[in-house]
Write an enzyme that holds these catalytic residues in place. Sequence first.
Site, PDB file in Angstrom:
ATOM      1  N   ARG A 197      28.699  18.385  28.567  1.00 41.01           N
ATOM      2  CA  ARG A 197      30.322  19.398  28.979  1.00 41.01           C
ATOM      3  C   ARG A 197      30.399  20.115  27.771  1.00 41.01           C
ATOM      4  O   ARG A 197      31.623  20.769  28.540  1.00 41.01           O
ATOM      5  CB  ARG A 197      30.699  17.362  29.424  1.00 41.01           C
ATOM      6  CG  ARG A 197      31.978  18.707  30.688  1.00 41.01           C
ATOM      7  CD  ARG A 197      32.136  17.181  31.766  1.00 41.01           C
ATOM      8  NE  ARG A 197      32.891  15.882  30.924  1.00 41.01           N
ATOM      9  CZ  ARG A 197      33.119  15.051  31.280  1.00 41.01           C
ATOM     10  NH1 ARG A 197      33.498  14.677  32.210  1.00 41.01           N
ATOM     11  NH2 ARG A 197      34.585  13.840  29.975  1.00 41.01           N
ATOM     12  N   ARG A 210      43.172   2.249  35.944  1.00 43.67           N
ATOM     13  CA  ARG A 210      42.139   2.387  34.476  1.00 43.67           C
ATOM     14  C   ARG A 210      42.138   0.885  33.758  1.00 43.67           C
ATOM     15  O   ARG A 210      41.381   0.541  32.707  1.00 43.67           O
ATOM     16  CB  ARG A 210      42.198   3.190  33.785  1.00 43.67           C
ATOM     17  CG  ARG A 210      40.398   4.279  33.710  1.00 43.67           C
ATOM     18  CD  ARG A 210      40.766   5.687  32.735  1.00 43.67           C
ATOM     19  NE  ARG A 210      39.897   6.026  32.165  1.00 43.67           N
ATOM     20  CZ  ARG A 210      39.721   7.677  32.914  1.00 43.67           C
ATOM     21  NH1 ARG A 210      40.523   7.637  33.937  1.00 43.67           N
ATOM     22  NH2 ARG A 210      39.149   7.478  31.903  1.00 43.67           N
ATOM     23  N   ARG A 225      35.163   6.121  24.302  1.00 48.01           N
ATOM     24  CA  ARG A 225      35.024   5.647  26.054  1.00 48.01           C
ATOM     25  C   ARG A 225      34.455   4.816  27.043  1.00 48.01           C
ATOM     26  O   ARG A 225      34.938   4.542  27.474  1.00 48.01           O
ATOM     27  CB  ARG A 225      35.448   7.207  26.434  1.00 48.01           C
ATOM     28  CG  ARG A 225      36.403   7.625  25.485  1.00 48.01           C
ATOM     29  CD  ARG A 225      36.907   9.274  26.092  1.00 48.01           C
ATOM     30  NE  ARG A 225      35.874   9.805  27.257  1.00 48.01           N
ATOM     31  CZ  ARG A 225      35.355  10.614  27.539  1.00 48.01           C
ATOM     32  NH1 ARG A 225      35.393  11.719  26.252  1.00 48.01           N
ATOM     33  NH2 ARG A 225      35.334  11.892  28.636  1.00 48.01           N
ATOM     34  N   ARG A 245      33.846  19.290  26.692  1.00 48.71           N
ATOM     35  CA  ARG A 245      35.552  19.321  26.787  1.00 48.71           C
ATOM     36  C   ARG A 245      35.686  19.059  25.338  1.00 48.71           C
ATOM     37  O   ARG A 245      34.899  18.222  24.355  1.00 48.71           O
ATOM     38  CB  ARG A 245      35.755  18.338  27.389  1.00 48.71           C
ATOM     39  CG  ARG A 245      36.956  18.241  28.673  1.00 48.71           C
ATOM     40  CD  ARG A 245      37.055  17.955  29.307  1.00 48.71           C
ATOM     41  NE  ARG A 245      37.505  16.505  29.596  1.00 48.71           N
ATOM     42  CZ  ARG A 245      37.057  15.321  29.613  1.00 48.71           C
ATOM     43  NH1 ARG A 245      37.174  15.164  31.186  1.00 48.71           N
ATOM     44  NH2 ARG A 245      37.465  14.023  29.900  1.00 48.71           N
ATOM     45  N   LYS A 296      32.453  11.080  38.041  1.00 50.79           N
ATOM     46  CA  LYS A 296      33.414  11.334  39.428  1.00 50.79           C
ATOM     47  C   LYS A 296      34.235  12.518  40.067  1.00 50.79           C
ATOM     48  O   LYS A 296      34.965  12.404  40.790  1.00 50.79           O
ATOM     49  CB  LYS A 296      34.790   9.986  38.219  1.00 50.79           C
ATOM     50  CG  LYS A 296      33.977   8.612  38.293  1.00 50.79           C
ATOM     51  CD  LYS A 296      35.604   7.731  37.906  1.00 50.79           C
ATOM     52  CE  LYS A 296      36.070   8.859  36.774  1.00 50.79           C
ATOM     53  NZ  LYS A 296      35.517   8.671  35.481  1.00 50.79           N
TER      54      LYS A 296
HETATM   55  P1  AMP Z   1      39.307  11.415  31.920  1.00 52.38           P
HETATM   56  O1  AMP Z   1      39.349  12.534  32.654  1.00 52.38           O
HETATM   57  O2  AMP Z   1      39.607  10.879  34.218  1.00 52.38           O
HETATM   58  O3  AMP Z   1      37.688  11.112  32.142  1.00 52.38           O
HETATM   59  O4  AMP Z   1      40.263  11.624  31.846  1.00 52.38           O
HETATM   60  C1  AMP Z   1      40.427  11.387  30.289  1.00 52.38           C
HETATM   61  C2  AMP Z   1      40.858  10.938  28.991  1.00 52.38           C
HETATM   62  O5  AMP Z   1      42.363  10.695  29.608  1.00 52.38           O
HETATM   63  C3  AMP Z   1      40.380   9.437  28.826  1.00 52.38           C
HETATM   64  O6  AMP Z   1      39.569   8.969  28.055  1.00 52.38           O
HETATM   65  C4  AMP Z   1      42.038   8.928  29.054  1.00 52.38           C
HETATM   66  O7  AMP Z   1      41.895   8.906  27.188  1.00 52.38           O
HETATM   67  C5  AMP Z   1      43.191   9.364  29.998  1.00 52.38           C
HETATM   68  N1  AMP Z   1      42.668   8.868  30.849  1.00 52.38           N
HETATM   69  C6  AMP Z   1      42.990   9.446  32.263  1.00 52.38           C
HETATM   70  N2  AMP Z   1      43.168   8.267  32.698  1.00 52.38           N
HETATM   71  C7  AMP Z   1      43.646   7.684  32.862  1.00 52.38           C
HETATM   72  C8  AMP Z   1      44.270   6.270  33.043  1.00 52.38           C
HETATM   73  N3  AMP Z   1      44.499   5.835  34.265  1.00 52.38           N
HETATM   74  N4  AMP Z   1      44.984   5.297  32.042  1.00 52.38           N
HETATM   75  C9  AMP Z   1      44.701   5.726  31.360  1.00 52.38           C
HETATM   76  N5  AMP Z   1      44.573   6.749  30.195  1.00 52.38           N
HETATM   77  C10 AMP Z   1      44.006   7.686  31.047  1.00 52.38           C
END
Ligand code: AMP
Length: 183
Positions: free
Chosen positions: A127, A88, A140, A129, A13
């Site tokens: 990655r 999400r 996840r 992180r 993404k």
């Molecule tokens: P990402 O970088 O988009 O993979 O987000 C990393 C983490 O942030 C996710 O595993 C969630 O814990 C949290 N997160 C990011 N976006 C959202 C969202 N729209 N709703 C809830 N949690 C989020």
Amino acid sequence: MNIILVGPPGGGKGTQATIIKDKLKIAHISTGDMLREHIKNESDLGKEANEYIKRGDLVPDSLIISMIEERLKDKDCENGVLLDGFPRTLAQAIALDELFSKATKTLNAVINLIVDDEALVKRLLSRGRADDNEETIRNRLVVFKSQTSPIIEHYKKAGKVFDINGSGDIEAISGDIFKVLGQ
Ligand code: AMP
């Protein structure tokens, strides 16, 4: 143009988002990046969100929705937005529909990146992180299937979803995305 980019964790993404926002000159809004910035700055929101993120769980809808509501008011969003990692959950999708309708914004497309699980785990493990350890990754993926997949059905009903094969060459994938966007 207002676009939602949906895809599993590790599905590319972020990479595609950078390419799309550069070409279309629209604001890139990544809730994951915004939350990581809050964590870095040790804000109250950051501290609360970190408890969920480190387990691979979703941060509560109310926190995310108010964060997005504020961000969408920024001037750079007038030209269009690329939402990456939001919505999400179904509740977030419904809240976004309302925010767009209040702001008389139209959702043009939902890009649904499809990547098989095997490739995801491999990519996430490489990655490195903070939330990329094996247990969190597994959670996840479960959370994505159970909580995020239903938003695709929601947008399919509105005829806005474009499925894109997210495996393979980065440029070929963005080429497919621009094709369905008519760009
Ligand atoms: P990402 O970088 O988009 O993979 O987000 C990393 C983490 O942030 C996710 O595993 C969630 O814990 C949290 N997160 C990011 N976006 C959202 C969202 N729209 N709703 C809830 N949690 C989020």
